[in-house]
Motif scaffolding. Structure first.
Motif, PDB file in Angstrom:
ATOM      1  N   PHE A 280      -1.568  -6.712 -11.624  1.00 19.89           N
ATOM      2  CA  PHE A 280      -1.818  -5.214 -10.446  1.00 19.89           C
ATOM      3  C   PHE A 280      -2.522  -4.358 -11.232  1.00 19.89           C
TER       4      PHE A 280
ATOM      5  N   THR B  12      -5.857  -4.885 -11.961  1.00 22.07           N
ATOM      6  CA  THR B  12      -6.748  -4.123 -10.965  1.00 22.07           C
ATOM      7  C   THR B  12      -6.961  -2.862 -10.999  1.00 22.07           C
TER       8      THR B  12
ATOM      9  N   TYR C 137       5.009 -10.998  -3.373  1.00 23.00           N
ATOM     10  CA  TYR C 137       4.239  -9.649  -3.776  1.00 23.00           C
ATOM     11  C   TYR C 137       2.747  -9.366  -3.228  1.00 23.00           C
TER      12      TYR C 137
ATOM     13  N   PHE D 178       2.187  -7.602  -0.103  1.00 23.43           N
ATOM     14  CA  PHE D 178       2.359  -6.914   0.822  1.00 23.43           C
ATOM     15  C   PHE D 178       1.277  -6.212  -0.769  1.00 23.43           C
ATOM     16  N   PRO D 179       1.777  -6.338  -1.769  1.00 26.05           N
ATOM     17  CA  PRO D 179       1.155  -5.517  -3.335  1.00 26.05           C
ATOM     18  C   PRO D 179      -0.085  -5.747  -3.561  1.00 26.05           C
TER      19      PRO D 179
ATOM     20  N   GLU E  15      -1.900  -7.298  -0.654  1.00 28.61           N
ATOM     21  CA  GLU E  15      -2.984  -7.306  -0.232  1.00 28.61           C
ATOM     22  C   GLU E  15      -3.610  -5.121  -0.495  1.00 28.61           C
ATOM     23  N   VAL E  16      -2.714  -4.878  -0.781  1.00 32.90           N
ATOM     24  CA  VAL E  16      -2.792  -3.404  -1.242  1.00 32.90           C
ATOM     25  C   VAL E  16      -4.619  -3.414  -2.309  1.00 32.90           C
ATOM     26  N   ALA E  17      -3.617  -4.190  -3.231  1.00 30.06           N
ATOM     27  CA  ALA E  17      -4.677  -4.552  -5.272  1.00 30.06           C
ATOM     28  C   ALA E  17      -6.084  -4.437  -4.413  1.00 30.06           C
ATOM     29  N   SER E  18      -6.268  -5.580  -2.840  1.00 27.41           N
ATOM     30  CA  SER E  18      -7.501  -6.180  -2.566  1.00 27.41           C
ATOM     31  C   SER E  18      -7.905  -4.572  -2.187  1.00 27.41           C
ATOM     32  N   LEU E  19      -7.272  -3.683  -1.205  1.00 29.66           N
ATOM     33  CA  LEU E  19      -7.897  -2.378  -0.982  1.00 29.66           C
ATOM     34  C   LEU E  19      -8.255  -1.414  -2.228  1.00 29.66           C
ATOM     35  N   VAL E  20      -7.634  -1.422  -2.696  1.00 34.83           N
ATOM     36  CA  VAL E  20      -8.154  -0.518  -4.585  1.00 34.83           C
ATOM     37  C   VAL E  20      -9.432  -0.901  -4.834  1.00 34.83           C
TER      38      VAL E  20
END
Lengths: 101, 185
Positions: free
Chosen positions: A65, A68, B143, B145-146, B148-153
């Protein structure tokens, strides 16, 4: 015979401090962004060292992360630098004082 | 043996990270950052994180560094500027942090000797032999949900970068008003 965890902490502390010094003393915005990359890598070293120490894969997932976020930060940061350079024709940090009080 | 590898990687990482800050030319800074990324990847391999080592080289060295070098070459800046006068601020930030790290680490060593350990030691079972498989299973279960949030970021960063860097239609190459009026005259 494995390397103690404190060695990794010292290593990442030194790299993080180098990044902080770079952010504070460089005047070129690109060099400042490179120093931010140094700091992100220092945290990544910490995450992976603790992931190996505790035998827990969560640390490695968090490095994922962090990668990313680093990629997103670089894309947006470099776009801002290009926009700044287009409007002011410089990337010297001391020329930008719009938000300075 | 592991000490030897760690010593090599750590010394190279420290040397190249100091070079990143100290070198004058941004291209050389970026190139020494590239060397540092490779050595961090080597350190990841010694820490049994082979997948992350590969990702480190592909994403950092392959994508991020190339982006940096592109921007450095596009902007084509003269390198007359170097450090600015914040040595004192840097010292004030770094000296306490360094002392704090030393105190914490020496305290940790003392606690380990007396046997009062604050953190649990390494657990007995070893990591899964297939690092990539294990990371994939953790990433897509615990992980998710995080992730998916990373893809949004990433999506937001992509759109943001395009919006910030694009030139308006009809906007001239050099928006400097002095030059523009001169050209109009």
């Amino acid at each position: 015979m494995t390397t103690p965890i404190s060695y990794y902490l010292i290593l990442s502390g030194i790299v993080f401090l180098t990044g902080i010094v770079g952010v504070l003393i460089r005047r070129n915005i690109i060099a400042i962004l490179l120093s931010v990359e140094l700091m992100l890598n220092a945290t990544n070293i910490n995450f992976v060292a603790f992931s190996d120490y505790f035998r827990d894969l969560g640390g490695q997932v968090f490095v994922f992360f962090a990668l990313t976020v680093a990629a997103a930060e670089v894309a947006v940061g470099l776009a801002i630098i290009i926009a700044l350079h287009r409007s002011r024709s410089t990337i010297n940090i001391e020329e930008f004082n719009l938000l300075k009080w | 043996m592991s000490h030897l590898f760690f010593g090599y990687f750590a010394s190279m990482i420290i040397a190249t990270s100091i070079l990143v800050v100290a070198l004058k030319n941004p291209v050389y800074s970026a190139l020494s950052l590239l060397v540092m990324f490779f050595h961090v990847a080597g350190l990841f391999v010694t820490l049994h994180a082979e997948f992350l080592a590969a990702v480190q080289i592909i994403v950092y060295a392959g994508a991020i560094l190339v982006l940096y070098l592109f921007v450095v070459m596009i902007l084509n800046v003269k390198q007359d500027d170097r450090y600015h006068n914040q040595w004192r601020a840097a010292g004030f930030v770094c000296a306490p942090l360094l002392i704090e790290a030393m105190v914490l680490l020496s305290g940790g060593a003392k606690a380990r000797m007396t046997g009062t350990q604050a953190v649990p030691g390494p657990s007995a079972e070893s990591l899964a032999p297939d690092n990539t498989l294990a990371i994939g299973q953790t990433l897509f279960s615990t992980y998710l949900f995080p992730f998916e949030v990373a893809s949004l970021v990433l999506l937001v960063a992509m759109i943001g970068a395009i919006v910030l860097a694009k030139r308006e239609i009809g906007e001239p190459d050099n928006p400097n008003p002095m030059l523009r009026t001169k050209a109009a005259e």
